[in-house]
Structure formats: structure tokens, C-alpha cells
Design a protein around this motif. Structure first.
Motif, PDB file in Angstrom:
ATOM      1  N   SER A 150      63.654  91.903  83.016  1.00 53.44           N
ATOM      2  CA  SER A 150      63.892  93.014  83.936  1.00 53.44           C
ATOM      3  C   SER A 150      64.893  92.648  85.017  1.00 53.44           C
ATOM      4  O   SER A 150      65.660  93.494  85.474  1.00 53.44           O
ATOM      5  CB  SER A 150      62.573  93.432  84.581  1.00 53.44           C
ATOM      6  N   HIS A 190      62.491  99.055  83.599  1.00 53.26           N
ATOM      7  CA  HIS A 190      62.163  99.115  82.173  1.00 53.26           C
ATOM      8  C   HIS A 190      62.893 100.270  81.492  1.00 53.26           C
ATOM      9  O   HIS A 190      63.240 100.185  80.315  1.00 53.26           O
ATOM     10  CB  HIS A 190      60.655  99.232  81.993  1.00 53.26           C
ATOM     11  N   SER A 245      61.686  92.470  78.204  1.00 56.71           N
ATOM     12  CA  SER A 245      61.529  93.924  78.294  1.00 56.71           C
ATOM     13  C   SER A 245      62.678  94.668  77.637  1.00 56.71           C
ATOM     14  O   SER A 245      62.537  95.822  77.237  1.00 56.71           O
ATOM     15  CB  SER A 245      61.396  94.346  79.762  1.00 56.71           C
TER      16      SER A 245
END
Length: 452
Positions: free
Chosen positions: A309, A175, A365
Motif C-alpha cells: 500500500s 487499496h 495489496s
């Protein structure tokens, strides 16, 4: 007269040959190979390189695998003690308070007495966060080699990552990269986390004179961080193969003859509880999809970009009929902006001249940095994106479960609108990337072959 020592580690096989025919012992062969989760095949291949006609003595050390090999073996503590005795023969007169083994799966402190024999053993928790293999996993996700990762880890401003859990740390790294933090800061943060874990474990040592062995000793950034904390750290020659060196020394001193037995590896029978194949439940699942078509000149399109991700996906929808006219699925590789650009490039190659892209929406993300890069105001969180897509196919749906590369989410809908949700917080155990890495590293199965 030569002596062979072999260490069967968690991820590697190491072999050292010491020649005792001269005035002083000489290491003439020292090698380390990864066994790719198949230690049996790798071990047989490694041993085939050595002949009893050339090698007089041999001892094996390592973890569980040594117990099924029909060669004389010693425990790792015994091999390490023998390695310390070897150091005396090359002029190392320093005495140490502790020896710390920094391996692929765990770190262990061996406290030493005045005779440099192991007096007690201290270990950390069972989590693999911060160990050698964990570091390699993370830099692979960033598309870096070991050399590149160590070079960029000299960044003076390390990004702090979690060290309490391997999956927490992996989530942190992923992240963080998707927010645009430079890989140098993340690599430096990983090294800082590893060094802190080592320093915590060294609190159990009775003194500051430490000898370090294991593969992690080859990371100079981590070693310098430990020295900067006031530890008098000594890294011996052949530190990454110290256990196999010790095993070779032990074999010579105890005159353990090298005889290749038949069979070399004993048969072992391990039973696991099994479940029915998932395909047995295929009739209970309904797959929904949008029709696909070819884009035509003059079409007005809307692009959706999901920067996840682990992977980045993009589709181009035709406004008049919601048909998918272009799509792409790529790895994020820790670089969300580059992954986004690659997706745009692939979409454009699938579209004809004269089509118009009316808008772009980002989710995932990495949605914020991708949206900022593209200059779009349509930055949408995954909960809303999932709900919108699910309600499109079934207006009465009320529950969504999504298993992504790093996150797992539950969403409850009321009249097609999200009214409650839960997710896996920071831990990525059980998600797509976890499954992929576990299959590859433990079973040698590529993620594309898992379903087979």
C-alpha cells in the motif's frame, strides 16, 4: 491607520492587515503560511514582518496556541462575528442562518440569530476524516498537487470511499488505487465524502442560507456538490483567512494597541511519560537474512515482487543457492503498475547480460493488478508469502506478526502451514504509513530519521 489580525490554526498561520486611513476599509495584506508543526518559530517569523510603527492595532485568534502568546486574543467565534460585520462595509446585505467553518482539522457550524450573532455551535465527531488536512494527505499519497486533484475530481463517476474514520478512508483510497481504479475517480470520491460530511453537519442548521469560510472553500468541486444538494451557499471574499480578517476588524473597533511584548511567547512545560529506547532490547531480537551475491552470466533467477500500500519491493533470487543478486525498494505512490515497472527497470540495471529470469511471483495489496500486468500466474497472498519466508528461516516458527504500511497481520503456523490469522480489517492506525505521517505532520520528522 492599520490593523493586524492573526489566526493561529491547526496547520497554518494567517495574517490580514486592514488599512482604515482612506474613505473605506481596505485589505492591503493577506497571507497564509503553513507552520509545519512548529507554530512558535513560524509565528515569530511572521510577526517580525510587522512593526508597531506601521501597525496601530492587533488581535490574535485561533485555538490553543493563542493562549501562550502574550498578545491580546479573542476566541474564534468572536473573530467570525467581527468578520461578518466587516462584510456589511463592503455591501453584503444578505442574512445567513449559519456560518460553517471548514478548517484543516475540523468542521464547525455556528448558527446565527437575526442580528447575525452566534446563537449556538454545532460540531461533528472528533475524527479528522474529510477535513482539509486529510484531503491534502490523500492527494499527496497519489502524487497530485491541489490543482491537479481538483481538476481530475470532476470525474462524473466518483468512487465511494469510507467517511466514518480517517484511517478507514485512507485504507480505502490506498487499496482502491492498488486495484487500478483511476485517480480521478478516487479524487472525486474524496470530494464526495467531504461534501457529504459537510451536508450531514448542516442538518443542524435552522435554514439553508449558509456562509462558508475556511480553506476547504477553495475546493470548487466540494462547494458545487453542496450547492447541488439545495444549499444556498455564499463564499465571501478572503474566505480562507476569514478569522484573521475578523481579528483585524475587532482590533480596530476595540482599539487594541499593537505592542510587541518580551517575551512574545510564554514558556510552557508539558511532561509526557517516557519509555526506554527500543535499542535497549536489541539483544532480544535475532535478524535473519539471505546471503547477497553478484549475479553472473548464465544465472537462472526468480523475481519476487511485493506491491504494498505504501511501498513496492522486488528481489531477484538465484535459483541454485537462493542468493539475493538484485533488490529494490520504492514508494508505490498510488500507482502499483508504474511502481512495478520501476522495480523491474531497477532490477535489470543490477543484472548482467545473459542471466535468465525463470519466473515472477507477486504479492501485496497490489498483487492482482501487478500480476495481470506482468502476465504471471503466480499471484500469492501475503499470508502464504509470510509463512513461506518464515518457515524457510525457522521450520519450527509458529507465530508471525507483520506491521506493514497499511495492514497489520497475525498468522499462526502449524508445521509451517498457515492455520489461523487475523488482521486490522480496514483501520490503519498504528501501521507504517500512520507512523510516518504522524511523525512528519506533528513533529516535522522525516520517516528516514524516526529510528534516530
Amino acid at each position: 491607520m492599520k490593523s493586524l489580525g492573526i489566526c493561529a490554526g491547526a496547520s497554518t498561520l494567517k495574517a490580514t492587515v486592514i488599512d482604515f486611513s482612506g474613505n473605506k476599509p481596505e485589505i492591503i495584506s493577506n497571507q497564509s503560511i503553513t507552520h509545519e508543526s512548529n507554530p512558535r518559530t513560524a509565528f515569530i517569523s511572521l510577526l517580525d514582518k510587522f512593526s508597531p510603527g506601521d501597525i496601530s492595532y492587533c488581535t490574535l485568534t485561533g485555538r490553543n496556541f493563542r493562549n501562550i502568546v502574550n498578545l491580546t486574543s479573542v476566541t474564534e467565534p468572536e473573530a467570525l462575528e467581527a468578520g461578518l460585520k466587516y462584510l456589511h462595509t463592503i455591501g453584503v446585505t444578505q442574512t445567513f442562518d449559519s456560518l460553517i467553518s471548514l478548517g484543516a482539522e475540523n468542521f464547525i457550524v455556528y448558527n446565527l440569530d437575526k442580528h447575525q450573532c452566534i446563537s449556538s455551535i454545532e460540531t461533528g465527531n472528533k475524527c479528522a476524516s474529510g477535513t482539509g488536512d486529510f484531503f491534502l494527505q490523500q492527494i499527496r499519497r497519489m502524487g497530485l498537487t491541489i490543482t491537479e486533484a481538483v481538476e481530475c475530481a470532476n470525474d462524473p463517476n466518483p468512487y465511494k470511499v469510507s467517511g466514518r474514520c480517517s484511517v478507514f478512508c485512507k485504507s480505502d483510497c490506498t487499496h482502491t488505487l492498488n486495484k487500478g481504479i483511476p485517480v480521478g475517480r478516487v479524487s472525486a470520491g474524496l470530494c464526495r465524502m467531504i461534501a457529504d460530511k459537510i451536508l450531514d453537519l448542516l442538518e443542524k442548521s435552522p435554514g439553508k442560507n449558509i456562509i462558508a469560510v475556511g480553506g476547504v472553500t477553495l475546493n470548487p468541486v466540494v462547494m458545487n456538490m453542496i450547492r447541488e444538494a439545495g444549499v444556498n451557499l455564499y463564499i465571501p471574499p478572503y474566505s480562507d483567512t476569514f478569522e484573521s480578517l475578523g481579528a483585524a476588524w475587532h482590533a480596530y473597533k476595540k482599539k487594541v494597541k499593537f505592542i510587541k511584548p518580551e517575551p512574545l511567547i510564554a514558556e510552557s512545560h508539558i511532561s509526557f511519560r517516557t519509555h526506554l529506547p527500543l535499542l535497549k532490547a536489541a539483544d532480544k531480537v535475532t535478524f535473519e537474512t539471505i546471503k547477497k551475491s553478484q549475479a553472473e552470466k548464465g544465472d537462472t533467477l526468480i523475481v519476487g515482487l511485493d506491491v504494498g500500500s505504501t511501498t513496492t519491493k522486488a528481489v531477484a533470487l538465484r535459483e541454485k543457492d537462493n542468493a539475493i543478486v538484485a533488490q529494490i525498494y520504492l514508494r508505490t505512490n498510488g500507482n502499483p503498475v508504474q511502481a512495478s515497472r520501476d522495480c523491474y527497470r531497477e532490477l535489470l540495471q543490477q543484472l548482467p547480460q545473459g542471466s535468465t529470469i525463470k519466473g515472477l511471483g507477486t504479492t501485496g495489496s497490489g498483487r492482482h493488478i501487478a500480476g495481470l500486468h506482468a502476465g504471471t500466474p503466480y499471484i500469492i497472498n501475503e499470508i502464504i508469502a509470510h509463512a513461506t519466508a518464515a518457515a524457510f528461516f525457522d521450520p519450527e516458527v509458529d507465530t508471525i506478526f507483520e506491521i506493514g504500511g497499511q495492514d497489520a497481520k497475525y498468522t499462526y503456523l502449524t508445521n509451517g502451514v498457515p492455520s489461523d490469522y487475523a488482521m486490522n480489517e480496514a483501520c490503519s492506525a498504528g501501521t507504517g504509513s500512520f507512523l510516518e505521517e504522524a511523525a512528519y505532520e506533528s513533529l516535522g520528522i522525516n520517516y528516514k530519521e524516526i529510528q534516530e
